[in-house]
Write a protein that holds these residues in place. Sequence first.
Motif, PDB file in Angstrom:
ATOM      1  N   LEU A  18      -0.725  -7.161  -6.673  1.00 37.96           N
ATOM      2  CA  LEU A  18      -0.091  -6.909  -5.381  1.00 37.96           C
ATOM      3  C   LEU A  18       0.534  -5.510  -5.364  1.00 37.96           C
ATOM      4  O   LEU A  18       0.385  -4.750  -4.407  1.00 37.96           O
ATOM      5  CB  LEU A  18       0.957  -7.998  -5.111  1.00 37.96           C
ATOM      6  N   ASP A  19       1.210  -5.191  -6.468  1.00 38.29           N
ATOM      7  CA  ASP A  19       1.845  -3.865  -6.546  1.00 38.29           C
ATOM      8  C   ASP A  19       0.832  -2.729  -6.508  1.00 38.29           C
ATOM      9  O   ASP A  19       0.977  -1.774  -5.769  1.00 38.29           O
ATOM     10  CB  ASP A  19       2.579  -3.761  -7.896  1.00 38.29           C
ATOM     11  N   SER A  20      -0.207  -2.873  -7.334  1.00 41.15           N
ATOM     12  CA  SER A  20      -1.162  -1.758  -7.440  1.00 41.15           C
ATOM     13  C   SER A  20      -1.966  -1.578  -6.157  1.00 41.15           C
ATOM     14  O   SER A  20      -2.258  -0.455  -5.750  1.00 41.15           O
ATOM     15  CB  SER A  20      -2.072  -1.917  -8.660  1.00 41.15           C
ATOM     16  N   ILE A  21      -2.298  -2.672  -5.477  1.00 38.43           N
ATOM     17  CA  ILE A  21      -3.084  -2.480  -4.243  1.00 38.43           C
ATOM     18  C   ILE A  21      -2.222  -1.865  -3.141  1.00 38.43           C
ATOM     19  O   ILE A  21      -2.706  -1.086  -2.336  1.00 38.43           O
ATOM     20  CB  ILE A  21      -3.804  -3.764  -3.745  1.00 38.43           C
ATOM     21  N   ARG A  22      -0.907  -2.219  -3.151  1.00 36.83           N
ATOM     22  CA  ARG A  22      -0.014  -1.583  -2.161  1.00 36.83           C
ATOM     23  C   ARG A  22       0.030  -0.076  -2.373  1.00 36.83           C
ATOM     24  O   ARG A  22      -0.047   0.707  -1.442  1.00 36.83           O
ATOM     25  CB  ARG A  22       1.408  -2.142  -2.296  1.00 36.83           C
ATOM     26  N   GLN A  23       0.164   0.309  -3.645  1.00 39.85           N
ATOM     27  CA  GLN A  23       0.232   1.750  -3.955  1.00 39.85           C
ATOM     28  C   GLN A  23      -1.076   2.446  -3.609  1.00 39.85           C
ATOM     29  O   GLN A  23      -1.092   3.531  -3.033  1.00 39.85           O
ATOM     30  CB  GLN A  23       0.503   1.949  -5.445  1.00 39.85           C
ATOM     31  N   SER A  29      -4.337   5.889   2.574  1.00 41.92           N
ATOM     32  CA  SER A  29      -4.082   6.137   4.002  1.00 41.92           C
ATOM     33  C   SER A  29      -3.340   7.457   4.199  1.00 41.92           C
ATOM     34  O   SER A  29      -3.589   8.168   5.179  1.00 41.92           O
ATOM     35  CB  SER A  29      -3.374   4.967   4.667  1.00 41.92           C
ATOM     36  N   GLN A  30      -2.475   7.812   3.267  1.00 38.23           N
ATOM     37  CA  GLN A  30      -1.778   9.102   3.409  1.00 38.23           C
ATOM     38  C   GLN A  30      -2.726  10.288   3.247  1.00 38.23           C
ATOM     39  O   GLN A  30      -2.497  11.353   3.796  1.00 38.23           O
ATOM     40  CB  GLN A  30      -0.632   9.207   2.399  1.00 38.23           C
ATOM     41  N   GLY A  31      -3.769  10.088   2.477  1.00 35.05           N
ATOM     42  CA  GLY A  31      -4.699  11.191   2.221  1.00 35.05           C
ATOM     43  C   GLY A  31      -5.774  11.354   3.290  1.00 35.05           C
ATOM     44  O   GLY A  31      -6.556  12.300   3.261  1.00 35.05           O
ATOM     45  N   ILE A  55      -0.814  -4.039   6.314  1.00 28.51           N
ATOM     46  CA  ILE A  55      -0.677  -2.605   6.011  1.00 28.51           C
ATOM     47  C   ILE A  55      -1.659  -1.779   6.845  1.00 28.51           C
ATOM     48  O   ILE A  55      -1.312  -0.743   7.402  1.00 28.51           O
ATOM     49  CB  ILE A  55      -0.918  -2.328   4.504  1.00 28.51           C
ATOM     50  N   LEU A  56      -2.895  -2.261   6.944  1.00 27.85           N
ATOM     51  CA  LEU A  56      -3.941  -1.445   7.588  1.00 27.85           C
ATOM     52  C   LEU A  56      -3.799  -1.376   9.106  1.00 27.85           C
ATOM     53  O   LEU A  56      -4.341  -0.470   9.741  1.00 27.85           O
ATOM     54  CB  LEU A  56      -5.336  -1.960   7.213  1.00 27.85           C
ATOM     55  N   LYS A  57      -3.022  -2.326   9.669  1.00 30.22           N
ATOM     56  CA  LYS A  57      -2.764  -2.321  11.114  1.00 30.22           C
ATOM     57  C   LYS A  57      -2.303  -0.954  11.599  1.00 30.22           C
ATOM     58  O   LYS A  57      -2.619  -0.533  12.695  1.00 30.22           O
ATOM     59  CB  LYS A  57      -1.615  -3.305  11.402  1.00 30.22           C
ATOM     60  N   LYS A  58      -1.508  -0.295  10.762  1.00 28.24           N
ATOM     61  CA  LYS A  58      -0.903   0.985  11.182  1.00 28.24           C
ATOM     62  C   LYS A  58      -1.783   2.169  10.815  1.00 28.24           C
ATOM     63  O   LYS A  58      -1.353   3.310  10.886  1.00 28.24           O
ATOM     64  CB  LYS A  58       0.472   1.144  10.503  1.00 28.24           C
ATOM     65  N   THR A  59      -3.008   1.916  10.383  1.00 27.68           N
ATOM     66  CA  THR A  59      -3.889   3.013   9.966  1.00 27.68           C
ATOM     67  C   THR A  59      -5.228   2.914  10.717  1.00 27.68           C
ATOM     68  O   THR A  59      -5.455   1.967  11.461  1.00 27.68           O
ATOM     69  CB  THR A  59      -4.203   2.926   8.450  1.00 27.68           C
ATOM     70  N   ASP A  60      -6.100   3.887  10.449  1.00 24.50           N
ATOM     71  CA  ASP A  60      -7.445   3.820  11.041  1.00 24.50           C
ATOM     72  C   ASP A  60      -8.437   3.150  10.088  1.00 24.50           C
ATOM     73  O   ASP A  60      -9.643   3.151  10.336  1.00 24.50           O
ATOM     74  CB  ASP A  60      -7.966   5.237  11.332  1.00 24.50           C
TER      75      ASP A  60
END
Length: 252
Positions: A18-23, A29-31, A55-60
């Motif tokens: 869970l931790d590693s996939i969040r990171q 997404s930042q890149g 998490i992906l809701k806020k991204t493309d």
Amino acid sequence: MSKRRTLVSANWKMNGSLDSIRQLVRAISQGMTQETEPEVIICPPSVYISELAEILKKTDIGLGAQNVSHLECGAHTGEVAPTMLKDFACKYVIVGHSERRMFYSENDSRIAEKFVAVQANGMIPILCVGELLEERESDCTKEVISRQLDAVIELAGIMAFKEAIIAYEPVWAIGTGKTAIPEQAQEIHEFIRSRLARHDHEIADGIRILYGGSVKADNAKQLFELADIDGGLIGGASLVADDFLTICHSAR
Ligand code: PGA
């Protein structure tokens, strides 16, 4: 001129916590930079789908699944139904990955059933096809790919390919560091398109065919430039944010 939009899909397989996939998803997404990027999707292990959906809701970045049951519901311990993926806004589902074919005995007809189940639930199948090393060495590549494609065409019908993606993944190139040389990949991609064109030219022209099998930051551009390669299905290199981002950037 191709009107097909490049698609780059991460296949995380059974990796991460869970931790590693969040990171990892945060770094990816930042890149990402807007407009010039290809369509990008991530297929996490199924237990992380709900987390990624948030998490992906806020991204493309889009969400996909690595596998699904061909059945709708019932006494099937351990399986995940298509409706369950749909609940979390999954857009794509990989079907027929060679690891499912080899280690979980999924045959062509089961894979065709999964393809149909995914579409019946409003999602887009990413149908994987590809030959084993011994099949390539005995010159059976096209025969194998034809059989894998025909099983799905027979059950779903050619028009179903209007809302589908194909991924050509030579099994000998998956996770081995051996990529098909661009000419080998292009030859088979062109063959897949011609096989579909026997039934319908428009479908064959419009469908996106991804390449998968040791796509890395340093070979992606060369592959994505080829006429019939419309993106990639990325395993190992999608677990390293910088590498995956370089691959996405090479697909402009
Ligand atoms: P790989 O995996 O990039 O690690 O070779 C690709 C895949 O299996 O989808």
